[in-house]
Design a protein around this motif. Structure first.
Motif, short mmCIF file in Angstrom:
data_model
loop_
_atom_site.label_atom_id
_atom_site.label_comp_id
_atom_site.label_asym_id
_atom_site.label_seq_id
_atom_site.Cartn_x
_atom_site.Cartn_y
_atom_site.Cartn_z
N ILE A 315 61.02 48.09 40.26
CA ILE A 315 59.44 48.33 40.02
C ILE A 315 58.70 48.32 41.56
CG2 ILE A 315 57.27 47.71 38.98
CD1 ILE A 315 58.73 46.64 36.59
N GLY A 316 58.05 49.27 41.65
CA GLY A 316 57.30 49.23 43.01
C GLY A 316 56.09 50.20 43.14
N MET A 317 55.59 50.41 44.23
CA MET A 317 54.35 51.24 44.47
C MET A 317 54.73 52.27 45.75
SD MET A 317 51.34 48.51 43.84
CE MET A 317 50.17 49.69 44.02
N GLU A 318 54.18 53.30 45.61
CA GLU A 318 54.00 54.18 47.16
C GLU A 318 52.81 53.75 47.73
OE1 GLU A 318 53.54 58.48 47.31
OE2 GLU A 318 55.60 58.26 47.65
N VAL A 319 52.63 53.08 48.78
CA VAL A 319 51.74 52.61 49.42
C VAL A 319 51.53 53.43 50.95
CG1 VAL A 319 51.76 50.50 48.45
CG2 VAL A 319 52.90 50.76 50.65
N LEU A 320 50.48 53.38 51.47
CA LEU A 320 50.19 54.05 52.85
C LEU A 320 50.04 52.79 54.03
CD1 LEU A 320 49.61 56.91 54.12
CD2 LEU A 320 47.31 56.13 53.97
N ARG A 321 50.91 52.74 54.63
CA ARG A 321 51.04 51.54 55.78
C ARG A 321 51.19 52.34 57.12
NH1 ARG A 321 55.39 46.90 54.83
NH2 ARG A 321 53.96 46.25 53.33
N GLU A 339 63.36 35.20 35.28
CA GLU A 339 63.32 35.02 36.68
C GLU A 339 62.46 36.17 37.68
OE1 GLU A 339 66.73 31.84 37.85
OE2 GLU A 339 67.13 33.82 37.89
N ALA A 340 62.21 37.14 36.92
CA ALA A 340 61.58 38.32 37.49
C ALA A 340 60.30 38.61 37.50
CB ALA A 340 62.38 39.46 36.74
N SER A 341 59.43 38.12 38.52
CA SER A 341 58.20 38.27 38.80
C SER A 341 58.10 38.64 40.25
CB SER A 341 57.42 37.07 38.53
OG SER A 341 57.58 35.91 39.33
N GLY A 342 56.53 39.27 40.57
CA GLY A 342 56.25 39.58 41.74
C GLY A 342 54.93 39.87 41.94
N SER A 343 54.27 40.04 42.86
CA SER A 343 52.96 40.42 43.18
C SER A 343 52.66 41.02 44.44
CB SER A 343 52.08 39.09 43.06
OG SER A 343 52.48 37.96 43.86
N CYS A 344 51.34 41.45 44.64
CA CYS A 344 51.09 41.99 46.12
C CYS A 344 49.44 42.06 45.76
CB CYS A 344 51.58 43.34 46.35
SG CYS A 344 51.33 44.46 45.03
N GLU A 345 48.88 42.33 47.07
CA GLU A 345 47.41 42.81 47.17
C GLU A 345 47.33 44.15 48.07
OE1 GLU A 345 45.03 39.47 48.81
OE2 GLU A 345 45.30 38.17 46.97
N PHE A 346 46.45 44.78 47.67
CA PHE A 346 46.30 46.04 48.32
C PHE A 346 44.66 46.51 48.08
CE2 PHE A 346 47.51 46.65 43.73
CZ PHE A 346 46.89 47.35 43.36
N LEU A 347 44.37 47.50 49.05
CA LEU A 347 43.25 48.11 48.91
C LEU A 347 43.31 49.51 48.35
CD1 LEU A 347 41.90 47.59 52.54
CD2 LEU A 347 41.30 46.27 50.29
N LEU A 348 42.29 49.79 47.36
CA LEU A 348 42.33 51.15 46.81
C LEU A 348 41.95 52.23 47.53
CD1 LEU A 348 41.12 50.64 43.14
CD2 LEU A 348 43.51 51.10 43.74
N ASP A 349 42.36 53.29 47.51
CA ASP A 349 42.03 54.65 48.64
C ASP A 349 41.92 55.87 47.59
OD1 ASP A 349 41.70 56.07 50.66
OD2 ASP A 349 43.76 56.32 51.42
N ARG A 350 40.59 55.95 47.50
CA ARG A 350 39.92 56.89 46.61
C ARG A 350 40.62 56.94 45.16
NH1 ARG A 350 41.04 59.11 51.81
NH2 ARG A 350 39.02 59.67 52.89
N GLU A 351 40.92 55.96 44.56
CA GLU A 351 41.48 55.94 43.27
C GLU A 351 40.82 54.97 42.43
OE1 GLU A 351 43.71 58.01 42.17
OE2 GLU A 351 44.90 58.70 43.84
N ASN A 352 40.87 55.03 41.30
CA ASN A 352 40.45 53.92 40.48
C ASN A 352 41.57 53.77 39.25
OD1 ASN A 352 37.81 53.40 41.08
ND2 ASN A 352 36.94 55.22 39.88
N SER A 353 42.70 53.62 39.95
CA SER A 353 43.80 53.64 39.13
C SER A 353 45.07 53.34 40.07
CB SER A 353 44.23 54.71 38.49
OG SER A 353 44.72 56.07 39.41
N PRO A 380 32.21 51.35 48.03
CA PRO A 380 32.83 52.19 49.13
C PRO A 380 34.41 52.42 48.88
CG PRO A 380 30.98 51.11 50.04
CD PRO A 380 31.41 50.18 48.76
N ASN A 381 34.91 53.42 49.67
CA ASN A 381 36.24 53.62 49.60
C ASN A 381 36.97 52.39 50.56
OD1 ASN A 381 38.71 54.97 49.15
ND2 ASN A 381 38.75 56.03 51.09
N LYS A 382 37.95 52.17 49.96
CA LYS A 382 39.00 51.07 50.82
C LYS A 382 38.29 49.81 50.79
CE LYS A 382 41.57 54.32 53.28
NZ LYS A 382 41.98 54.83 54.85
N THR A 383 37.19 49.31 49.89
CA THR A 383 36.72 48.19 49.79
C THR A 383 36.89 47.34 48.73
OG1 THR A 383 34.59 49.01 49.21
CG2 THR A 383 34.76 48.73 51.72
N THR A 384 37.86 48.11 47.66
CA THR A 384 38.29 47.36 46.75
C THR A 384 39.59 46.80 46.79
OG1 THR A 384 36.89 48.82 45.19
CG2 THR A 384 38.63 47.80 44.07
#
Length: 424
Positions: A315-321, A339-353, A380-384
């Motif tokens: 399980i993962g995500m496509e991100v812009l880096r 034992e399977a868990s994971g977390s991350c933090e990210f900024l939304l880019d023009r999305e509410n999903s 504003p964009n990229k501040t969430t």
């Protein structure tokens, strides 16, 4: 030796066994509570000495009970799982506290100064891992103050895998058989290495079981020639059926049911072109091998064990880096679901999903799941900035949590919290 012990710990309702890494031989060694008699099983019992706070464990507790010095507390694991004792036992202590006490005391068979805080890595192995057993083990680990990152829990089948992978390569050139026999019941398993995949996927599959309860009830419970001969013939036919269509390089026999030499014909059948090994410390040594591997992680992975508790999807995500799209993995296939868990933090880019990429381990199935986040604060964009946490609640089900983290002093965090269960 603070924080240096590497331990394998086998725990059942009846007994425990302990194996530890010996730096001299660079192999697991069995802790011997019998002072040289090589009786490695420690009865999982406690005895509280009346009018004191002192507890005895193992054979010492059994001897004290026979001498009338107290009441034996047995079946500690299952008492904790079933919750038979409502609150504290009349003789003192909650079931999970007594189980933790037994584990702490039994570690002294490794070294009189071996305590949980002295352990660098430990792997517990149990016959099976049900949700209630896992819950009890979590409670016990907390009571022992064992950091979760130093602990692995696995079932017997995975310990068998761990053991076999550390033996000579010729012993696993083809399939590997395991027969586990207790009293009047035998379970059979086969280990297969799928060599065309990378990493090489290893499976352990139960191939059958055999009851030694005789049709002629006059043999029941007898250890005479007639009863043994009937069991031997039954086992021999079972082996012929199991080995008819597949080549086996080696065979392992374990369990109290193989204590006596009741199976000469079957043993002769097993030894035809195969190496055969027998012993009672296979699972605990396999657990110790796993702890050794965890203590010395290697780059790359040649083998991947896929058992019934392993998750089968990444399980993962496509991100812009740095201006480029890339896959960011959150959870990898091949780990135990608990034992399977994971977390991350990210900024939304023009999305509410958010969109999760779910990929089967063989990459034959890839699907994207878009999750709308209703109720997000407007910014504003990229501040969430969001925190995503995923944890498996079963081998094919996970819980997804998303919460708002705000964006520094400009946009404080809100109480937005979103959760959902996802079935794979």
């Amino acid at each position: 030796m603070a924080g240096t012990w590497i331990i394998g710990y086998e725990l059942t309702a009846q007994y425990a066994q302990i194996s530890f890494y010996d730096a001299r031989t660079k192999e697991p060694e069995s802790a011997d509570p019998s002072m040289g008699l090589q009786k490695f099983q420690i009865p999982a019992v406690l005895l509280k000495i009346p009018q004191t706070e002192e507890y005895l464990y193992g054979q010492e507790a059994i001897r004290a009970a026979k001498a009338g010095k107290g009441v034996l507390l047995d079946n500690l694991l299952m008492q904790a799982v079933s919750g038979t004792w409502d609150g504290e036992h009349p003789l003192g202590g909650k079931a999970e506290e007594l189980l933790a006490m037994f584990i702490r005391k039994s570690l002294r068979t490794v070294n009189t100064e071996c305590t949980p805080k002295d352990i660098f890595r430990i792997t517990f192995t149990l016959p099976d891992l049900t949700a209630p057993i896992l819950k009890v083990m979590d409670q016990v680990l907390c009571l022992l103050k064992l950091p979760r990152e130093r602990v692995t829990i696995q079932d017997y089948q995975e310990s068998f895998y761990s053991y076999v992978l550390h033996q000579k390569q010729e012993l696993r050139s083809y399939a590997v058989a395991l027969f586990h026999c207790e009293k009047n019941h035998l379970d059979a398993y086969e280990l297969l290495i799928h060599k065309k995949s990378f990493p090489k996927v290893v499976t352990v599959r139960k191939t059958g079981e055999l009851s030694f309860l005789p049709e002629d009830k006059s043999y029941l419970g007898r250890a005479d020639d007639g009863g043994d001969r009937e069991r031997d013939m039954k086992f021999c036919r079972f082996i012929e059926d199991m080995f008819r269509t597949k080549i086996f390089s080696s065979v392992y026999l374990t369990g109290d049911g193989f204590d006596t030499s009741w199976f000469p014909l079957s043993l002769k059948q097993l030894c035809r072109g195969r190496r055969v090994f027998s012993g009672k410390n296979l699972y605990v040594k396999g657990a110790c091998y796993r702890a050794i591997d965890e203590a010395n992680p290697k780059q790359g992975m040649e083998f991947l064990y896929m058992g019934k508790h392993k998750i089968t999807h990444n399980i993962g995500m496509e991100v812009l880096r740095n201006g480029k799209k890339e896959y960011f993995g959150i959870i990898s296939a091949g780990v135990n679901w608990f034992e399977a868990s994971g977390s991350c933090e990210f900024l939304l880019d023009r999305e509410n999903s958010i969109e999760l990429c779910i990929q089967s381990i063989d990459r034959a199935e890839v699907r994207n799941i878009r999750i709308p986040l209703e109720g997000l604060p407007e910014r504003p964009n990229k501040t969430t900035r969001l925190h995503l946490f995923i944890a498996f609640t079963g081998v094919r089900e996970c819980r997804i949590e998303v919460r708002d983290c705000g964006f520094g002093e400009w946009f404080p965090a809100t109480d937005f919290f979103w959760t959902e269960r996802l079935k794979l």
